[in-house]
Write a protein that holds these residues in place. Structure first.
Motif, PDB file in Angstrom:
ATOM      1  N   ARG A 163       0.899  -1.180  -0.046  1.00 34.37           N
ATOM      2  CA  ARG A 163      -0.019  -0.048  -0.012  1.00 34.37           C
ATOM      3  C   ARG A 163       0.919   1.183   0.021  1.00 34.37           C
ATOM      4  O   ARG A 163       2.051   1.345   0.548  1.00 34.37           O
ATOM      5  CB  ARG A 163      -0.998  -0.003   1.176  1.00 34.37           C
ATOM      6  CG  ARG A 163      -1.747  -1.380   1.641  1.00 34.37           C
ATOM      7  CD  ARG A 163      -2.743  -1.101   2.313  1.00 34.37           C
ATOM      8  NE  ARG A 163      -3.811   0.037   1.889  1.00 34.37           N
ATOM      9  CZ  ARG A 163      -5.001   0.295   2.533  1.00 34.37           C
ATOM     10  NH1 ARG A 163      -5.055  -0.289   3.672  1.00 34.37           N
ATOM     11  NH2 ARG A 163      -5.879   1.266   2.102  1.00 34.37           N
TER      12      ARG A 163
ATOM     13  N   PRO B  24       0.406   5.133   0.548  1.00 40.14           N
ATOM     14  CA  PRO B  24      -0.461   6.213   1.013  1.00 40.14           C
ATOM     15  C   PRO B  24      -0.637   7.491   0.121  1.00 40.14           C
ATOM     16  O   PRO B  24      -1.530   8.292   0.341  1.00 40.14           O
ATOM     17  CB  PRO B  24      -0.088   6.605   2.564  1.00 40.14           C
ATOM     18  CG  PRO B  24       1.564   6.172   2.617  1.00 40.14           C
ATOM     19  CD  PRO B  24       1.530   4.780   1.658  1.00 40.14           C
TER      20      PRO B  24
ATOM     21  N   HIS C 295       3.012  -1.158   4.040  1.00 38.18           N
ATOM     22  CA  HIS C 295       2.979   0.203   3.692  1.00 38.18           C
ATOM     23  C   HIS C 295       4.332   0.747   3.227  1.00 38.18           C
ATOM     24  O   HIS C 295       5.344   0.286   3.968  1.00 38.18           O
ATOM     25  CB  HIS C 295       2.467   1.008   4.789  1.00 38.18           C
ATOM     26  CG  HIS C 295       1.003   0.740   5.323  1.00 38.18           C
ATOM     27  ND1 HIS C 295      -0.155   1.425   4.767  1.00 38.18           N
ATOM     28  CD2 HIS C 295       0.587  -0.104   6.082  1.00 38.18           C
ATOM     29  CE1 HIS C 295      -1.164   0.863   5.235  1.00 38.18           C
ATOM     30  NE2 HIS C 295      -0.679  -0.227   6.257  1.00 38.18           N
TER      31      HIS C 295
END
Length: 464
Positions: free
Chosen positions: A22, A24, A69
């Motif tokens: 992921r 952001p 992340h």
């Protein structure tokens, strides 16, 4: 895990874990179907995340999902790090920037084998300047691999730095030879850089204790160079050379004086000018005679003028050392030095000025507009030599330093000796340089007021 049984990343049928990368910043996600045993074996990060101690979330087909992340810029390197967990052998062809990016991702995911492969590559690959800046910027993130990756950039220890300095200095002061012509200039340039204080401190700083042995070896190398130069000048003045216009004498002489001029700069930084200055003053007459002999071997030209200017440069440094009191010489040696170099410097400055005028005259067309086509071959050659010589310059500070040093030394001589030197200077053909007017003024004043200023000595003598 045998190679034949190794699963493939992205094989949905056999995978039991989905890794969701992921980002952001842009909201981009990358889904990768993976295998828990491969991830746990190659990554401490996944071994921890897939353990019973870590809460997981079940998704479609009862597979576990692990979210990772990362920044948008690091997404591709994280994908590569995951793919390399499935490789039988670590990959070694990254490119410097690719290896740095991948090392960041491998460190984030605790992939020890991949991180080690990246560090191995960075440690062994050639770098350009941009690569070095990238590596330095990434240094805080290199972790346990930082020391060996940065080993080539760390400051050298004193022992190897001193060893390379001395080895290079021996090459830099070796007698002229065909083998040394290419290595010597490089050695001289780098040695001077090592000792120069610019934005950074000098590479070598010779303290009072540890430098004694180094300075002894430096002095030995310079003494060897000066002995070779003395033998050369003696040979030049006593031996007939064939063919008469070979230019060999001029070439060898220029090589010697260029080396000595360079040595002056280094010895100045090492505060070792004393013994070279004493030698140069002693050898002044022989040096001038050798220069004249080399000029007589062939027609005077730019090469002769280059050599004369190198000799002026050395003499300026030597006489400045004497003038500043860094080198103490008896009056007779100081008198000899200024007498020799006043005449030589004046003649050399005159030759430089003549070359400049000759070049200016040769730049224009002749009166008939022929661009000099009517010149004889000899005149053309002379004009060409003058033009080349005009490009040979000497920093104005050198001329000024030489003039100031001679003036200062003359004023330290006994008054009668000063009178002799000044008389010779006023009678010379090239009295315009060096300009000793200041020394002349000082001599006139001192001589006129001498009886009054020293009258107390006469009173003392009568009283005793």
């Amino acid at each position: 895990m045998r190679a034949a049984a190794r699963p493939k990343i992205g094989d949905r049928a056999t995978s039991d874990v989905v890794v969701r990368l992921r980002t952001p910043d842009s909201g981009r996600d990358e889904w990768l179907y993976c295998h828990s045993r491969v991830l746990a074996a190659g990554s401490a990060y996944f071994a921890d995340r897939l353990s019973d101690a870590w809460p997981t979330c079940q998704i479609l087909d009862s597979r576990y999902c692990v979210e990772v992340h990362c920044r948008d810029a690091d997404l591709s390197s994280h994908v590569t790090a995951l793919r390399l967990l499935y490789a039988a052998e670590p990959v070694s062809r990254f490119g410097v920037r690719g290896a740095l990016s991948l090392l960041d991702a491998a460190a984030h995911l605790a992939c020890a084998r991949t991180a080690a492969a990246c560090a191995d590559y960075l440690e062994s690959a050639p770098w350009d300047e941009a690569d070095e800046e990238e590596i330095l910027a990434a240094a805080p993130r290199l972790g346990a691999h930082r020391a060996r990756v940065l080993a080539r950039l760390r400051p050298a220890d004193p022992a190897p730095a001193t060893a390379i300095f001395l080895s290079a200095f021996r090459h830099a002061t070796a007698a002229p030879s065909a083998a040394s012509r290419e290595l010597k200039p490089a050695a001289q340039e780098q040695l001077e850089y090592m000792l120069t204080e610019d934005d950074d401190a000098p590479l070598l700083a010779f303290g009072a204790g540890s430098s004694d042995a180094v300075k002894s070896q430096v002095k030995g190398c310079v003494t060897g160079l000066l002995n070779s130069f003395s033998n050369f000048t003696s040979s030049a003045l006593t031996k007939q050379r064939e063919p008469p216009c070979s230019g060999e004498l001029q070439q060898d002489l220029h090589s010697f004086v260029s080396d000595i001029a360079w040595v002056c700069q280094v010895l100045g930084k090492l505060e070792m000018m004393k013994f070279l200055a004493a030698y140069w003053v002693e050898a002044s007459s022989a040096v001038v005679a050798a220069v004249e002999a080399a000029a007589a071997e062939c027609h005077p030209g730019p090469e002769c003028l280059k050599t004369r200017l190198k000799v002026v440069e050395i003499s300026a440094k030597v006489l400045e050392a004497v003038a500043f009191g860094n080198v103490v010489l008896p009056a007779e040696k100081r008198r000899h030095a200024v007498s020799v170099w006043i005449g030589f410097a004046g003649t050399t400055r005159h030759l430089v000025d003549e070359a400049d005028r000759g070049n200016d005259d040769g730049d224009g067309d002749d009166e008939d507009g022929n661009n000099g086509d009517g010149d004889t071959e000899a005149e053309a050659a002379s004009a060409s030599a003058a033009a080349a010589a005009a490009k040979i310059g000497l920093d104005g500070e050198v001329w000024q330093g030489l003039e100031s040093a001679i003036t200062s030394i003359v004023t330290t001589l006994p008054s009668n000796t000063q009178a002799e030197v000044l008389s010779e200077w006023l009678q010379s053909k090239h009295a315009a340089f060096p300009d000793l007017s200041e020394a002349f003024d000082a001599w006139c004043y001192r001589s006129k007021v001498a009886r009054r200023r020293l009258s107390f000595l006469n009173s003392t003598n009568r009283a005793s």
